[in-house]
Design a protein around this motif. Structure first.
Motif, PDB file in Angstrom:
ATOM      1  N   TYR A  46       0.829  -1.204   0.000  1.00  0.00           N
ATOM      2  CA  TYR A  46       0.000   0.000   0.000  1.00  0.00           C
ATOM      3  C   TYR A  46       0.864   1.255   0.000  1.00  0.00           C
ATOM      4  N   PHE A  47       1.839   1.312   0.910  1.00  0.00           N
ATOM      5  CA  PHE A  47       2.685   2.496   0.980  1.00  0.00           C
ATOM      6  C   PHE A  47       3.406   2.720  -0.343  1.00  0.00           C
ATOM      7  N   ALA A  48       3.932   1.646  -0.915  1.00  0.00           N
ATOM      8  CA  ALA A  48       4.673   1.770  -2.173  1.00  0.00           C
ATOM      9  C   ALA A  48       3.757   2.211  -3.305  1.00  0.00           C
ATOM     10  N   ALA A  49       2.581   1.585  -3.417  1.00  0.00           N
ATOM     11  CA  ALA A  49       1.686   1.880  -4.531  1.00  0.00           C
ATOM     12  C   ALA A  49       1.238   3.335  -4.514  1.00  0.00           C
ATOM     13  N   GLY A  55       8.407   9.273  -6.067  1.00  0.00           N
ATOM     14  CA  GLY A  55       9.776   8.799  -6.140  1.00  0.00           C
ATOM     15  C   GLY A  55      10.157   8.027  -4.891  1.00  0.00           C
ATOM     16  N   ALA A  56      11.449   7.769  -4.723  1.00  0.00           N
ATOM     17  CA  ALA A  56      11.932   6.956  -3.602  1.00  0.00           C
ATOM     18  C   ALA A  56      12.019   7.795  -2.333  1.00  0.00           C
ATOM     19  N   VAL A  57      10.869   8.226  -1.858  1.00  0.00           N
ATOM     20  CA  VAL A  57      10.814   9.115  -0.691  1.00  0.00           C
ATOM     21  C   VAL A  57      11.006   8.322   0.600  1.00  0.00           C
ATOM     22  N   GLY A  58      11.299   9.042   1.671  1.00  0.00           N
ATOM     23  CA  GLY A  58      11.476   8.426   2.970  1.00  0.00           C
ATOM     24  C   GLY A  58      10.193   8.343   3.766  1.00  0.00           C
ATOM     25  N   ALA A  59      10.313   7.776   4.964  1.00  0.00           N
ATOM     26  CA  ALA A  59       9.144   7.564   5.817  1.00  0.00           C
ATOM     27  C   ALA A  59       8.491   8.880   6.224  1.00  0.00           C
ATOM     28  N   GLY A  60       9.297   9.916   6.452  1.00  0.00           N
ATOM     29  CA  GLY A  60       8.732  11.191   6.872  1.00  0.00           C
ATOM     30  C   GLY A  60       7.793  11.786   5.844  1.00  0.00           C
ATOM     31  N   THR A  61       8.184  11.698   4.586  1.00  0.00           N
ATOM     32  CA  THR A  61       7.336  12.236   3.518  1.00  0.00           C
ATOM     33  C   THR A  61       6.033  11.454   3.415  1.00  0.00           C
ATOM     34  N   VAL A  62       6.120  10.129   3.517  1.00  0.00           N
ATOM     35  CA  VAL A  62       4.914   9.310   3.432  1.00  0.00           C
ATOM     36  C   VAL A  62       3.988   9.587   4.622  1.00  0.00           C
ATOM     37  N   THR A  63       4.537   9.630   5.821  1.00  0.00           N
ATOM     38  CA  THR A  63       3.708   9.922   6.989  1.00  0.00           C
ATOM     39  C   THR A  63       3.032  11.278   6.863  1.00  0.00           C
ATOM     40  N   ALA A  64       3.778  12.270   6.409  1.00  0.00           N
ATOM     41  CA  ALA A  64       3.230  13.621   6.291  1.00  0.00           C
ATOM     42  C   ALA A  64       2.124  13.692   5.261  1.00  0.00           C
ATOM     43  N   PRO A  87      10.418   2.909  -7.660  1.00  0.00           N
ATOM     44  CA  PRO A  87       9.114   3.537  -7.864  1.00  0.00           C
ATOM     45  C   PRO A  87       8.550   3.296  -9.264  1.00  0.00           C
ATOM     46  N   GLU A  88       9.410   3.317 -10.280  1.00  0.00           N
ATOM     47  CA  GLU A  88       8.952   3.088 -11.649  1.00  0.00           C
ATOM     48  C   GLU A  88       8.391   1.682 -11.812  1.00  0.00           C
ATOM     49  N   THR A  89       9.050   0.702 -11.203  1.00  0.00           N
ATOM     50  CA  THR A  89       8.565  -0.679 -11.258  1.00  0.00           C
ATOM     51  C   THR A  89       7.227  -0.810 -10.532  1.00  0.00           C
ATOM     52  N   VAL A  90       7.113  -0.132  -9.394  1.00  0.00           N
ATOM     53  CA  VAL A  90       5.869  -0.179  -8.621  1.00  0.00           C
ATOM     54  C   VAL A  90       4.726   0.462  -9.400  1.00  0.00           C
ATOM     55  N   LEU A  91       4.974   1.587 -10.039  1.00  0.00           N
ATOM     56  CA  LEU A  91       3.921   2.260 -10.798  1.00  0.00           C
ATOM     57  C   LEU A  91       3.416   1.386 -11.942  1.00  0.00           C
ATOM     58  N   ALA A  92       4.324   0.687 -12.611  1.00  0.00           N
ATOM     59  CA  ALA A  92       3.909  -0.203 -13.694  1.00  0.00           C
ATOM     60  C   ALA A  92       3.089  -1.369 -13.155  1.00  0.00           C
ATOM     61  N   ALA A  93       3.513  -1.923 -12.011  1.00  0.00           N
ATOM     62  CA  ALA A  93       2.781  -3.030 -11.396  1.00  0.00           C
ATOM     63  C   ALA A  93       1.408  -2.567 -10.923  1.00  0.00           C
ATOM     64  N   ALA A 139       0.305  16.634  -7.059  1.00  0.00           N
ATOM     65  CA  ALA A 139       1.327  17.097  -7.989  1.00  0.00           C
ATOM     66  C   ALA A 139       2.170  15.946  -8.517  1.00  0.00           C
ATOM     67  N   ALA A 140       2.487  15.004  -7.649  1.00  0.00           N
ATOM     68  CA  ALA A 140       3.288  13.857  -8.082  1.00  0.00           C
ATOM     69  C   ALA A 140       2.537  13.017  -9.106  1.00  0.00           C
ATOM     70  N   HIS A 141       1.271  12.769  -8.866  1.00  0.00           N
ATOM     71  CA  HIS A 141       0.474  11.970  -9.811  1.00  0.00           C
ATOM     72  C   HIS A 141       0.192  12.735 -11.098  1.00  0.00           C
ATOM     73  N   ALA A 142       0.115  14.046 -11.012  1.00  0.00           N
ATOM     74  CA  ALA A 142      -0.142  14.849 -12.202  1.00  0.00           C
ATOM     75  C   ALA A 142       1.026  14.792 -13.179  1.00  0.00           C
ATOM     76  N   ASP A 143       2.212  14.442 -12.689  1.00  0.00           N
ATOM     77  CA  ASP A 143       3.370  14.314 -13.566  1.00  0.00           C
ATOM     78  C   ASP A 143       3.399  12.996 -14.336  1.00  0.00           C
TER      79      ASP A 143
END
Length: 288
Positions: A46-49, A55-64, A87-93, A139-143
């Motif tokens: 879930y967190f990865a998807a 991108g390859a963000v850290g835990a702080g960014t995800v929690t925030a 992240p690219e592999t996860v997005l394709a999956a 913004a990330a998904h809009a890219d």
């Protein structure tokens, strides 16, 4: 001259599209596709998807950006999950999982229908007016590129609209001074939020955390001793949704009243079919 939107029309449209977007999180297809690229843990999946677009963000960014997850739970999986799959592999999956999920829930005939293509066009038109300012997940998904297949383009647009409203909603929660657990408890108390067992099981909080948050809400006069919202609590949750509506009005004003009505109509039909085919677990929403 454009026709003014009926009250809460944008919210109703969002609620339908958000459910269509969210179905893949409860689908075995997501787990299967991410396990195939090395991410077998369902929480890590879930967190990865959801975070991969950043991108390859850290835990702080995800929690925030996710807001209501316990940081310790996030840190168990992030950033380590990116060592298993980029992240690219996860997005394709993820997109393969969405394709499989929608085909299973809606059926080949509906997937290929003119209604799905129309809904994709309408949703993408609405998303044209989304604003990336202070909205990191949107913004990330809009890219990301828009998929060619109409059912995937619809899902992509639904994702943009969901994260656009979601980022604005977090601003409203902060302004209301609700911390992550208080936000969960008060939303559950409305009867429209995630049931406590689901919230605790997926967000990483303990029953003690839940009770402590409930106590803080009682001290503020927002929750009564039975765990129900007080008059002030109801008013606060309504105000949060109204503020979120204001922050999220641009896409639906851009689409126009007739377009919003039509997108909601098609989306409801798709969602009813998805529900009938087991899109979501029983007992997920409610107070118990």
């Amino acid at each position: 001259m454009t026709t003014p939107l009926p009250e809460r029309a944008g919210r109703r449209c969002h609620n339908v599209l958000n459910s269509l977007h969210s179905a893949h999180y409860f689908s075995p297809d997501l787990g299967r596709e991410l396990a195939a690229v090395g991410i077998a843990d369902e929480r890590a999946a879930y967190f990865a998807a959801r975070a991969a677009a950043m991108g390859a963000v850290g835990a702080g960014t995800v929690t925030a950006t996710f807001y209501n997850f316990r940081h310790g739970l996030v840190a168990e999986h992030v950033p380590g999950v990116w060592d298993k799959a980029s992240p690219e592999t996860v997005l394709a999956a993820r997109l393969r999982a969405v394709d499989a999920t929608l085909r299973r829930l809606l059926g080949a005939e509906l997937i290929a229908s003119d209604e799905v293509a129309e809904a994709a066009r309408l949703a993408l038109r609405a998303a044209e007016a989304c604003d990336a300012t202070a909205r990191p997940l949107y913004a990330a998904h809009a890219d990301l590129p828009v998929p060619e297949a109409p059912h995937l383009a619809l899902w992509h647009a639904a994702t943009l609209l969901r994260e656009h409203r979601g980022d604005g909603h977090l601003a409203a929660l902060l302004d209301a001074e609700l911390d992550p657990v208080e936000a969960l408890v008060s939303h559950t108390a409305t009867g429209r939020g995630m049931a406590p067992k689901w919230a605790l099981g997926t967000r990483g909080w303990s029953r003690r955390d839940w009770e402590a948050a409930s106590g803080r809400l009682r001290e503020r006069g927002l929750l009564d001793t039975e765990g129900e919202l007080t008059e002030a609590g109801v008013a606060l949750r309504q105000d949060i949704e109204a503020r979120t509506d204001r922050l999220d009005r641009a896409p639906y004003e851009h689409l126009g009243a007739a377009g919003v009505e039509r997108l909601t109509e098609i989306g409801k039909g798709l969602l009813m079919t998805a529900f009938a085919n087991g899109a979501f677990p029983e007992g997920m929403i409610g107070k118990e």
